[in-house]
Design a protein around this motif. Structure first.
Motif: not given
Length: 127
Positions: A26-43
């Motif tokens: 939905t709407g514009q896609l955005t890029v978020a930066l992370v300091t610890a990696l998530g998984s397929d099921s958790a950000a």
């Protein structure tokens, strides 16, 4: 970033392919930066502080099973820290995370630094 669809994106894609849904971001896609990696099921753990904010991103039309960012994506006024990955989110009222991946190399930043992904640096593929 092959094989980095979130569970939500995998289910939406399968539902679209089998004609069970027309669900898309939905709407514009955005890029978020992370300091610890998530998984397929958790950000992952998103960057906070400084002037950090998710940045809009547009992708090229897919070719050969891949697409990449069409223009530079720039994060200015970053807080000090180490960025290890990124995530692609939509702009729904409750944003949905669609993609996640580690950076090819972590980026250690000082307060106020800029982090830039040149056009073509963020590659998405299904292969």
């Amino acid at each position: 970033m092959a094989d980095n669809l979130t569970d939500t994106a995998e289910n939406s894609t399968l539902n679209w392919l089998t004609g069970n849904s027309t669900t898309a971001p939905t709407g514009q896609l955005t890029v978020a930066l992370v300091t610890a990696l998530g998984s397929d099921s958790a950000a992952g753990t998103e960057v906070t502080g400084g002037s950090y904010a998710r940045q809009d991103v547009d992708f090229t039309t897919a070719s050969g099973g891949a697409a990449s960012n069409a223009a530079d994506v720039v994060f200015s006024g970053m807080p000090a820290g180490t960025v290890v990955g990124l995530e692609i989110w939509d702009s729904a009222g409750s944003p949905v995370r669609w993609w996640h991946a580690p950076l090819s190399a972590s980026k250690t930043l000082e307060a106020g630094d800029e982090l830039r992904f040149a056009a073509g640096d963020i590659d998405l593929s299904l292969g």
